[in-house]
Design a protein around this motif. Sequence first.
Motif, PDB file in Angstrom:
ATOM      1  N   ILE A 278       0.846  -1.204   0.000  1.00  0.00           N
ATOM      2  CA  ILE A 278       0.000   0.000   0.000  1.00  0.00           C
ATOM      3  C   ILE A 278       0.884   1.258   0.000  1.00  0.00           C
TER       4      ILE A 278
ATOM      5  N   TRP B 122     -11.091  -7.888   0.032  1.00  0.00           N
ATOM      6  CA  TRP B 122     -10.883  -6.837   1.036  1.00  0.00           C
ATOM      7  C   TRP B 122     -12.098  -6.727   1.948  1.00  0.00           C
TER       8      TRP B 122
ATOM      9  N   VAL C  70      -1.697 -14.001   6.677  1.00  0.00           N
ATOM     10  CA  VAL C  70      -0.902 -12.858   6.204  1.00  0.00           C
ATOM     11  C   VAL C  70       0.586 -13.178   6.275  1.00  0.00           C
TER      12      VAL C  70
ATOM     13  N   TYR D 183      -6.283  -0.653  10.553  1.00  0.00           N
ATOM     14  CA  TYR D 183      -6.040  -1.691   9.552  1.00  0.00           C
ATOM     15  C   TYR D 183      -7.223  -1.744   8.578  1.00  0.00           C
TER      16      TYR D 183
HETATM   17  O1  LIG Z   1      -1.421  -8.129   4.059  1.00  0.00           O
HETATM   18  C1  LIG Z   1      -1.356  -8.464   2.892  1.00  0.00           C
HETATM   19  O2  LIG Z   1      -2.142  -9.252   2.392  1.00  0.00           O
HETATM   20  C2  LIG Z   1      -0.319  -7.880   2.014  1.00  0.00           C
HETATM   21  C3  LIG Z   1      -0.625  -6.510   1.622  1.00  0.00           C
HETATM   22  C4  LIG Z   1      -1.510  -6.096   0.679  1.00  0.00           C
HETATM   23  C5  LIG Z   1      -1.479  -4.646   0.621  1.00  0.00           C
HETATM   24  C6  LIG Z   1      -0.457  -4.336   1.622  1.00  0.00           C
HETATM   25  O3  LIG Z   1      -0.032  -3.227   1.937  1.00  0.00           O
HETATM   26  O4  LIG Z   1      -0.001  -5.468   2.188  1.00  0.00           O
END
Ligand SMILES: O=C(O)CC1=CCC(=O)O1
Length: 262
Positions: A96, A130, A149, A181
């Motif tokens: 990001i 998302w 993650v 977040y």
């Molecule tokens: O956390 C994730 O899946 C990886 C990620 C996607 C956008 C970002 O900034 O990290």
Amino acid sequence: MQALDVKGAAIHYADEGDRGGTPVVFSNSLGTDFRIWDDMVARLGPRLRIIRYDTRGHGLSDTPSDACTVEELADDLAALLDHLEVKRAVIVGLSIGGMVAQALAARRPDLVRALVLMDTAARIGEPMSWESRIAQVEAEGVASIADGVIAKWFSAAYQAHRRTELAAWRAMLSRTESRGYAACCRALRDADLRASTARISVPVLAICGDEDGATPPAVVEATADLIAGARFELVREAGHLPCIEHPNTCAAMLTAFLSEIG
Ligand SMILES: O=C(O)CC1=CCC(=O)O1
């Protein structure tokens, strides 16, 4: 500790190195803070002004709202650079943070000398994924998604052999405030920078870990292909955060790029 009030939100940052040197600015990824750059920055040469900051909702920066856009995140960075009287910086953005770098180049080209787009793209993920991540973290917190993650963040070798560091990075992720977040997940859900990124005209180096499970090499390379003259390089045996797994390689890539652009 340094922090700047940007429209009522505290943005935590560090401004280090040679104040007369080339400004290099680092923008972090989702679920991280500016400590992810520590090892890479330690390997850079002396004649650089190194500016790092925590994206809002992350690290020590405030979470002013439940939602934000990548453009607003770019405006936070613009406010910080204006405050520091920095112009024509090299912006290194991860995921990001790389979208913030692309948006900054579009909105405030006066602030941008060049871009290093690390494990990022002009569009990341699908809106539905998302949405489900937002619902999960709002219901059960960021720790509840940590396993999935972390698997995308690090290579198989790092996950197998660096258990202690892995636990520490998991703690950073799990302690991220769910409101901040989720706000950044909304920014990712809504961002499609392909049109403006195709108009970027500064030098661009795109970097990606070959085992990145979040923004795989083909996705990062497709974004580099949108930008005239952009170069794409792979970091071997690295996941989504190559600056952590291979700080030497990433610092060497950045150093070579800085000497190319002069
Ligand atoms: O956390 C994730 O899946 C990886 C990620 C996607 C956008 C970002 O900034 O990290």
